[in-house]
Write a protein that holds these residues in place. Structure first.
Motif, PDB file in Angstrom:
ATOM      1  N   VAL A 171      53.175  61.936  12.243  1.00 50.33           N
ATOM      2  CA  VAL A 171      52.746  62.938  13.229  1.00 50.33           C
ATOM      3  C   VAL A 171      51.936  62.231  14.319  1.00 50.33           C
ATOM      4  O   VAL A 171      50.875  61.656  14.033  1.00 50.33           O
ATOM      5  CB  VAL A 171      51.836  64.022  12.591  1.00 50.33           C
ATOM      6  CG1 VAL A 171      51.455  65.092  13.621  1.00 50.33           C
ATOM      7  CG2 VAL A 171      52.485  64.660  11.372  1.00 50.33           C
ATOM      8  N   TYR A 172      52.435  62.239  15.560  1.00 49.62           N
ATOM      9  CA  TYR A 172      51.608  61.799  16.691  1.00 49.62           C
ATOM     10  C   TYR A 172      50.787  63.008  17.097  1.00 49.62           C
ATOM     11  O   TYR A 172      51.329  64.093  17.336  1.00 49.62           O
ATOM     12  CB  TYR A 172      52.484  61.361  17.862  1.00 49.62           C
ATOM     13  CG  TYR A 172      53.304  60.117  17.594  1.00 49.62           C
ATOM     14  CD1 TYR A 172      52.697  58.864  17.464  1.00 49.62           C
ATOM     15  CD2 TYR A 172      54.689  60.190  17.489  1.00 49.62           C
ATOM     16  CE1 TYR A 172      53.460  57.719  17.220  1.00 49.62           C
ATOM     17  CE2 TYR A 172      55.457  59.055  17.255  1.00 49.62           C
ATOM     18  CZ  TYR A 172      54.830  57.826  17.126  1.00 49.62           C
ATOM     19  OH  TYR A 172      55.586  56.701  16.887  1.00 49.62           O
ATOM     20  N   SER A 173      49.480  62.800  17.167  1.00 49.27           N
ATOM     21  CA  SER A 173      48.577  63.928  17.386  1.00 49.27           C
ATOM     22  C   SER A 173      47.781  63.663  18.669  1.00 49.27           C
ATOM     23  O   SER A 173      47.025  62.699  18.752  1.00 49.27           O
ATOM     24  CB  SER A 173      47.655  63.991  16.154  1.00 49.27           C
ATOM     25  OG  SER A 173      46.849  65.108  16.172  1.00 49.27           O
ATOM     26  N   ILE A 174      48.013  64.508  19.684  1.00 48.07           N
ATOM     27  CA  ILE A 174      47.459  64.238  21.020  1.00 48.07           C
ATOM     28  C   ILE A 174      46.498  65.354  21.434  1.00 48.07           C
ATOM     29  O   ILE A 174      46.866  66.531  21.448  1.00 48.07           O
ATOM     30  CB  ILE A 174      48.589  64.177  22.094  1.00 48.07           C
ATOM     31  CG1 ILE A 174      49.753  63.311  21.647  1.00 48.07           C
ATOM     32  CG2 ILE A 174      48.039  63.789  23.458  1.00 48.07           C
ATOM     33  CD1 ILE A 174      49.522  61.837  21.624  1.00 48.07           C
ATOM     34  N   ASP A 175      45.292  64.954  21.779  1.00 48.83           N
ATOM     35  CA  ASP A 175      44.326  65.932  22.319  1.00 48.83           C
ATOM     36  C   ASP A 175      43.236  65.162  23.047  1.00 48.83           C
ATOM     37  O   ASP A 175      42.988  63.994  22.729  1.00 48.83           O
ATOM     38  CB  ASP A 175      43.712  66.774  21.189  1.00 48.83           C
ATOM     39  CG  ASP A 175      43.137  68.092  21.692  1.00 48.83           C
ATOM     40  OD1 ASP A 175      42.225  68.063  22.552  1.00 48.83           O
ATOM     41  OD2 ASP A 175      43.605  69.156  21.249  1.00 48.83           O
ATOM     42  N   LYS A 176      42.604  65.814  24.006  1.00 56.49           N
ATOM     43  CA  LYS A 176      41.463  65.163  24.671  1.00 56.49           C
ATOM     44  C   LYS A 176      40.265  65.170  23.727  1.00 56.49           C
ATOM     45  O   LYS A 176      39.406  64.317  23.782  1.00 56.49           O
ATOM     46  CB  LYS A 176      41.140  65.880  25.983  1.00 56.49           C
ATOM     47  CG  LYS A 176      42.230  65.651  27.031  1.00 56.49           C
ATOM     48  CD  LYS A 176      41.840  66.176  28.391  1.00 56.49           C
ATOM     49  CE  LYS A 176      42.080  67.661  28.493  1.00 56.49           C
ATOM     50  NZ  LYS A 176      41.971  68.200  29.846  1.00 56.49           N
ATOM     51  N   ALA A 177      40.238  66.171  22.836  1.00 58.98           N
ATOM     52  CA  ALA A 177      39.113  66.280  21.882  1.00 58.98           C
ATOM     53  C   ALA A 177      39.473  65.570  20.577  1.00 58.98           C
ATOM     54  O   ALA A 177      40.645  65.449  20.224  1.00 58.98           O
ATOM     55  CB  ALA A 177      38.841  67.754  21.618  1.00 58.98           C
ATOM     56  N   GLU A 178      38.426  65.090  19.879  1.00 54.55           N
ATOM     57  CA  GLU A 178      38.616  64.348  18.625  1.00 54.55           C
ATOM     58  C   GLU A 178      39.183  65.251  17.521  1.00 54.55           C
ATOM     59  O   GLU A 178      38.978  66.466  17.532  1.00 54.55           O
ATOM     60  CB  GLU A 178      37.263  63.818  18.137  1.00 54.55           C
ATOM     61  CG  GLU A 178      36.649  62.745  19.022  1.00 54.55           C
ATOM     62  CD  GLU A 178      37.414  61.441  18.943  1.00 54.55           C
ATOM     63  OE1 GLU A 178      37.740  61.004  17.833  1.00 54.55           O
ATOM     64  OE2 GLU A 178      37.707  60.863  20.023  1.00 54.55           O
ATOM     65  N   LEU A 179      39.816  64.597  16.548  1.00 56.15           N
ATOM     66  CA  LEU A 179      40.241  65.329  15.349  1.00 56.15           C
ATOM     67  C   LEU A 179      39.078  65.400  14.368  1.00 56.15           C
ATOM     68  O   LEU A 179      38.169  64.555  14.403  1.00 56.15           O
ATOM     69  CB  LEU A 179      41.408  64.608  14.664  1.00 56.15           C
ATOM     70  CG  LEU A 179      42.756  64.539  15.386  1.00 56.15           C
ATOM     71  CD1 LEU A 179      43.789  63.861  14.495  1.00 56.15           C
ATOM     72  CD2 LEU A 179      43.244  65.932  15.784  1.00 56.15           C
ATOM     73  N   ASP A 180      39.133  66.349  13.478  1.00 56.79           N
ATOM     74  CA  ASP A 180      38.181  66.412  12.380  1.00 56.79           C
ATOM     75  C   ASP A 180      38.378  65.148  11.511  1.00 56.79           C
ATOM     76  O   ASP A 180      39.523  64.742  11.290  1.00 56.79           O
ATOM     77  CB  ASP A 180      38.495  67.681  11.561  1.00 56.79           C
ATOM     78  CG  ASP A 180      37.550  67.882  10.408  1.00 56.79           C
ATOM     79  OD1 ASP A 180      36.628  68.700  10.550  1.00 56.79           O
ATOM     80  OD2 ASP A 180      37.753  67.227   9.358  1.00 56.79           O
ATOM     81  N   PRO A 181      37.290  64.513  11.032  1.00 56.88           N
ATOM     82  CA  PRO A 181      37.440  63.263  10.261  1.00 56.88           C
ATOM     83  C   PRO A 181      38.374  63.391   9.059  1.00 56.88           C
ATOM     84  O   PRO A 181      39.091  62.451   8.719  1.00 56.88           O
ATOM     85  CB  PRO A 181      36.006  62.959   9.798  1.00 56.88           C
ATOM     86  CG  PRO A 181      35.131  63.715  10.725  1.00 56.88           C
ATOM     87  CD  PRO A 181      35.897  64.893  11.231  1.00 56.88           C
ATOM     88  N   LYS A 182      38.403  64.575   8.430  1.00 55.56           N
ATOM     89  CA  LYS A 182      39.288  64.757   7.267  1.00 55.56           C
ATOM     90  C   LYS A 182      40.762  64.622   7.678  1.00 55.56           C
ATOM     91  O   LYS A 182      41.619  64.267   6.896  1.00 55.56           O
ATOM     92  CB  LYS A 182      39.087  66.160   6.660  1.00 55.56           C
ATOM     93  CG  LYS A 182      38.051  66.180   5.528  1.00 55.56           C
ATOM     94  CD  LYS A 182      38.068  67.510   4.823  1.00 55.56           C
ATOM     95  CE  LYS A 182      37.305  68.540   5.592  1.00 55.56           C
ATOM     96  NZ  LYS A 182      37.200  69.848   5.191  1.00 55.56           N
ATOM     97  N   ILE A 183      41.040  64.915   8.956  1.00 57.56           N
ATOM     98  CA  ILE A 183      42.426  64.870   9.442  1.00 57.56           C
ATOM     99  C   ILE A 183      42.741  63.481   9.991  1.00 57.56           C
ATOM    100  O   ILE A 183      43.812  62.923   9.728  1.00 57.56           O
ATOM    101  CB  ILE A 183      42.651  65.937  10.553  1.00 57.56           C
ATOM    102  CG1 ILE A 183      42.178  67.321  10.079  1.00 57.56           C
ATOM    103  CG2 ILE A 183      44.105  65.964  11.008  1.00 57.56           C
ATOM    104  CD1 ILE A 183      42.899  67.884   8.886  1.00 57.56           C
ATOM    105  N   SER A 184      41.776  62.897  10.728  1.00 54.80           N
ATOM    106  CA  SER A 184      42.077  61.595  11.358  1.00 54.80           C
ATOM    107  C   SER A 184      42.230  60.491  10.320  1.00 54.80           C
ATOM    108  O   SER A 184      42.839  59.461  10.593  1.00 54.80           O
ATOM    109  CB  SER A 184      41.017  61.233  12.400  1.00 54.80           C
ATOM    110  OG  SER A 184      39.754  61.295  11.823  1.00 54.80           O
TER     111      SER A 184
END
Ligand SMILES: C[S@@+](CC[C@H](N)C(=O)[O-])C[C@H]1O[C@@H](n2cnc3c(N)ncnc32)[C@H](O)[C@@H]1O
Length: 316
Positions: free
Chosen positions: A207-220
């Protein structure tokens, strides 16, 4: 109201629409735009003549309903007890006390939270009933919805997903609106804090995950999820040649989303999409027509959607 004229119009059968809560006006607008005559409505449901498909803003569409006369409460109970399957009651404004008292004497199909399973195995035959007035029941013998009254509440995962947005994808997967393959590589734009990326990571290779905001650490920290901090509208589709799916839950205007879709559709291998189309005011039915021009696509108002709908395109 001239009830005898109305009763005539409702013979031999009619369709009942149950609007999504708080989107009753959207359903009425939709019916108006499609020149569908409203034969009767109260605050909980709308009666129309036979429809060919479910309107977007209807949570449930009960087709081929019939009116059944009953003399008193026990006669009503008897009619409903004699039905072949268990029944589910839909609320109407008519005589709520009588409806409750009939319900108490019936073995009813309870609305239960759904265990997430892809696709859902739930396959239960039921009928739906409501009170038209104190003399007539409305009965739908064979509702089409897999889940009674279009009610899709899940037993939620409270441990990993950082928000409840993943429930939209759970609904899409569980109801088999799309089929993902373990070899699929997908891009999820507007992905933070990461509920969709997490839900997808359980079904695809990457999964390429794109956002200007950070992901939750559990997800990243999930090895299948590859995060990039970027403006989704600046991403070059050619940089993601291995992707076959695009998922978008971006907050943007429907027009901006449409141009993003056009760009990915024309410049990449991505031919499959699941995108939330979000509205600021009322539903923009004109822009939905443009999304609908894509072959193999459909628009659904998921139970988990609020003032938004979901555009799904999967090439079979
Ligand atoms: C409703 S949230 C997405 C929730 C996500 N689907 C989940 O499951 O956690 C919308 C996201 O769109 C992102 N967003 C808005 N404009 C964006 C842009 N131009 N580029 C990238 N992300 C954007 C916001 O930062 C926000 O995280």
């Amino acid at each position: 109201m001239d009830y005898s004229l109305l009763h005539k119009k409702l013979q031999p059968s009619f369709d009942v629409l149950i609007p999504f809560l708080r989107y009753e006006k959207e359903l009425e607008n939709e019916l108006l735009l499609s020149h569908t005559e409203i034969l009767f409505k109260d605050s909980k449901y709308i009666i129309v003549s036979k429809l060919a498909s479910k309107p977007l803003w209807a949570q449930d569409w009960l087709s081929d309903c019939r009116l059944v006369k009953f003399e008193n409460k026990s006669a009503g109970v008897k009619i409903l007890k004699n039905m072949q399957n268990l029944g589910v009651h839909f609320e109407t404004d008519a005589n709520a006390k009588l409806a409750e008292s009939i319900k108490k004497d019936l073995r009813e199909l309870k609305l239960r939270r759904i265990d997430f399973k892809v696709p859902s195995q739930f396959n239960f035959k039921y009928f739906a009933w409501g009170l038209f007035d104190s003399e007539y029941l409305i009965i739908c013998d064979s509702p089409k919805s897999q889940f009674p009254l279009g009610w899709h509440e899940f037993n939620e995962d409270k441990s990993i997903p950082p928000n409840r947005a993943y429930l939209k994808l759970w609904e899409v997967l569980c109801l088999n609106y799309i089929q993902l393959k373990p070899s699929d590589i997908v891009i999820d734009v507007g992905s933070s804090p990461g509920g969709w990326s997490w839900a997808l990571s359980n079904y695809v290779k990457k999964v390429y995950s794109i956002d200007k905001a950070e992901l939750d650490p559990k997800i990243s920290s999930n090895p299948k999820i590859h995060y990039k901090s970027e403006d989704a509208f600046q991403v070059n589709p050619m940089d993601y040649k291995d992707c076959t799916w695009l998922f978008s839950d971006i907050i943007c205007t429907p027009q901006r989303l449409l141009s993003l879709v056009e760009s990915w559709h024309n410049k990449s291998q991505v031919k499959n999409f699941v995108c939330t189309i979000k509205f600021k005011g009322g539903c923009d039915f004109d822009v939905l027509k443009e999304f609908n021009t894509y072959p193999d696509s459909r628009i659904i108002h998921l139970y988990q959607n609020k003032n938004e709908v979901t555009w799904i395109k999967q090439v079979k």
